[in-house]
Design an enzyme around this catalytic site. Structure first.
Site, PDB file in Angstrom:
ATOM      1  N   ARG A  50      -3.071   0.729   4.517  1.00 54.53           N
ATOM      2  CA  ARG A  50      -1.599   1.062   4.449  1.00 54.53           C
ATOM      3  C   ARG A  50      -0.873   1.517   5.841  1.00 54.53           C
ATOM      4  O   ARG A  50      -0.037   1.102   6.284  1.00 54.53           O
ATOM      5  CB  ARG A  50      -1.148   1.895   3.235  1.00 54.53           C
ATOM      6  CG  ARG A  50       0.340   2.225   3.132  1.00 54.53           C
ATOM      7  CD  ARG A  50       0.674   2.779   2.016  1.00 54.53           C
ATOM      8  NE  ARG A  50       0.395   4.253   1.941  1.00 54.53           N
ATOM      9  CZ  ARG A  50       0.331   5.042   1.024  1.00 54.53           C
ATOM     10  NH1 ARG A  50       1.226   4.777  -0.284  1.00 54.53           N
ATOM     11  NH2 ARG A  50       0.189   6.291   1.157  1.00 54.53           N
ATOM     12  N   LYS A 149       5.419   3.788   6.092  1.00 53.03           N
ATOM     13  CA  LYS A 149       5.311   5.438   5.867  1.00 53.03           C
ATOM     14  C   LYS A 149       5.534   5.908   7.252  1.00 53.03           C
ATOM     15  O   LYS A 149       4.674   6.304   8.040  1.00 53.03           O
ATOM     16  CB  LYS A 149       4.049   5.794   5.290  1.00 53.03           C
ATOM     17  CG  LYS A 149       3.777   6.996   4.612  1.00 53.03           C
ATOM     18  CD  LYS A 149       2.860   7.256   3.698  1.00 53.03           C
ATOM     19  CE  LYS A 149       2.707   8.493   3.300  1.00 53.03           C
ATOM     20  NZ  LYS A 149       3.490   9.164   2.519  1.00 53.03           N
ATOM     21  N   GLU A 182      12.430   5.798  -6.461  1.00 54.56           N
ATOM     22  CA  GLU A 182      11.406   6.654  -6.526  1.00 54.56           C
ATOM     23  C   GLU A 182      11.827   8.300  -5.936  1.00 54.56           C
ATOM     24  O   GLU A 182      13.000   8.328  -5.920  1.00 54.56           O
ATOM     25  CB  GLU A 182      10.335   6.337  -5.265  1.00 54.56           C
ATOM     26  CG  GLU A 182      10.957   6.127  -3.973  1.00 54.56           C
ATOM     27  CD  GLU A 182       9.915   5.942  -2.797  1.00 54.56           C
ATOM     28  OE1 GLU A 182       8.477   6.126  -2.974  1.00 54.56           O
ATOM     29  OE2 GLU A 182      10.397   5.591  -1.863  1.00 54.56           O
TER      30      GLU A 182
HETATM   31  N1  PMP Z   1       6.971   7.750  -2.343  1.00 50.39           N
HETATM   32  C1  PMP Z   1       7.210   8.253  -1.163  1.00 50.39           C
HETATM   33  C2  PMP Z   1       8.406   8.511  -0.485  1.00 50.39           C
HETATM   34  C3  PMP Z   1       6.151   9.199  -0.610  1.00 50.39           C
HETATM   35  O1  PMP Z   1       6.179   9.923   0.613  1.00 50.39           O
HETATM   36  C4  PMP Z   1       4.830   9.058  -1.309  1.00 50.39           C
HETATM   37  C5  PMP Z   1       3.693  10.020  -0.754  1.00 50.39           C
HETATM   38  N2  PMP Z   1       3.815  11.255  -0.596  1.00 50.39           N
HETATM   39  C6  PMP Z   1       4.917   8.461  -2.479  1.00 50.39           C
HETATM   40  C7  PMP Z   1       5.812   7.740  -2.893  1.00 50.39           C
HETATM   41  C8  PMP Z   1       3.534   8.501  -3.305  1.00 50.39           C
HETATM   42  O2  PMP Z   1       2.601   7.643  -2.544  1.00 50.39           O
HETATM   43  P1  PMP Z   1       0.924   7.915  -2.621  1.00 50.39           P
HETATM   44  O3  PMP Z   1       0.468   8.077  -4.005  1.00 50.39           O
HETATM   45  O4  PMP Z   1       0.453   6.973  -1.591  1.00 50.39           O
HETATM   46  O5  PMP Z   1       0.807   9.479  -2.115  1.00 50.39           O
END
Ligand code: PMP
Length: 288
Positions: A50, A149, A182
């Site tokens: 990622r 990200k 989200e």
């Molecule tokens: N959405 C956002 C905006 C995030 O920053 C994160 C990670 N903190 C997630 C979802 C969850 O992703 P992950 O399970 O890969 O930590």
């Protein structure tokens, strides 16, 4: 604490970035947040993939190979004696001029921090958490791909400020269509009539690593998982609601704004998934 910076482990006080780094000037860079369980880097390949995908989308050339990054993460956790904790893996655009052009920055900078993990309080895992729906709308893919990200989290930070002002720990962000995207740092799921539903990738989400693991675990448990558009009404009328994320793992949401979700307690499926998730983190497949 030792920080891995451009190939070397340095003392935390010597781990410095330039004020001319475009990460400092513009938030130009990418990162990953990764868990360490029992000395193992959780889903390391998925996280590193990622990171490289985020970097590719902003045309940021990472100087290390994927394997070198994995090795550097293990070096960093060993140097700090961490067996359970959190890794912050960051690649910045590097030093450039005061102009926006990323291509005048000649040398990207990679650094790795390994530290202890700050989770939500245990009380929230036991009783569920309250969240709000933020007024701040999640940027859409045609504004800034949420799958990148990036080091620019201001969209999420503005929603997080709303949450803190409301006295809660997380905020749900809607997309430009008014559907659920989200949370500021977590993905969201609901349970309705025994089915697990989560906003699809067109809803404007970061496709979370924890989200993916939880979806697979749910399917292995024989549960149905559906990715689709989710409305705020779907949330409010859900039997259960939970969040997933690297730091959060799986945590129940029992109140959204003024609406109580289900019977107001942590639901059966959420509990099952948290148990399955925690078992998975210590299993041989945890590294991915
Ligand atoms: N959405 C956002 C905006 C995030 O920053 C994160 C990670 N903190 C997630 C979802 C969850 O992703 P992950 O399970 O890969 O930590």
């Amino acid at each position: 604490m030792k920080v891995w910076l451009a190939g070397k482990l340095v003392d935390q006080d010597d781990a410095r970035l330039s004020v001319f780094d475009h990460a400092t000037l513009y938030g130009d860079g990418v990162f990953e947040g990764i868990r360490i369980y029992n000395g193992r880097i959780f889903q390391r390949q998925t996280h590193v993939d990622r990171l490289f995908e985020s970097a590719r989308k902003i045309r940021l050339p990472i100087e290390q190979t994927k394997q070198e990054i994995v090795d550097a993460m293990y070096e960093t956790i060993a140097a700090n004696g961490i067996s359970d904790g959190y890794i912050r893996l960051v690649v910045t655009r590097g030093i450039g001029t005061l102009g926006l052009s990323p291509f005048k920055c000649t040398k990207p900078s990679t650094f790795i921090i390994a530290d202890s993990i700050v989770m939500y309080p245990q009380e929230m895992y036991d009783n569920g958490m309250a969240v709000i729906i933020a007024k701040t709308v999640r940027v859409s893919a045609d504004m800034l791909d949420p799958c990148i990200k990036s080091l620019n989290y201001l969209n999420n930070i503005c929603a997080k400020i709303e949450a803190i002002d409301a006295g809660v720990a997380e905020a749900i962000m809607l997309n430009v269509k008014g559907n659920v995207a989200e949370c500021t740092g977590d993905n969201i799921f609901i349970v309705k009539s025994g089915q697990i539903i989560t906003p699809d990738t067109d809803s404007g989400i970061l496709v979370g690593v924890t989200r993916g693991v939880v979806m697979s675990l749910a399917r292995e448990l024989g549960l149905t998982v559906i990715e689709q558009q989710v409305t705020p009404d779907d949330l409010r009328s859900a039997d259960e609601c939970f969040l997933t994320g690297t730091a959060a793992e799986v945590i129940a949401v029992t109140k959204i704004d003024e609406s109580i979700i289900g019977d107001g307690a942590v639901g059966e499926i959420t509990t099952k998934l948290l148990t399955a998730f925690r078992e998975f983190t210590t299993s041989d497949q945890a590294e991915g």
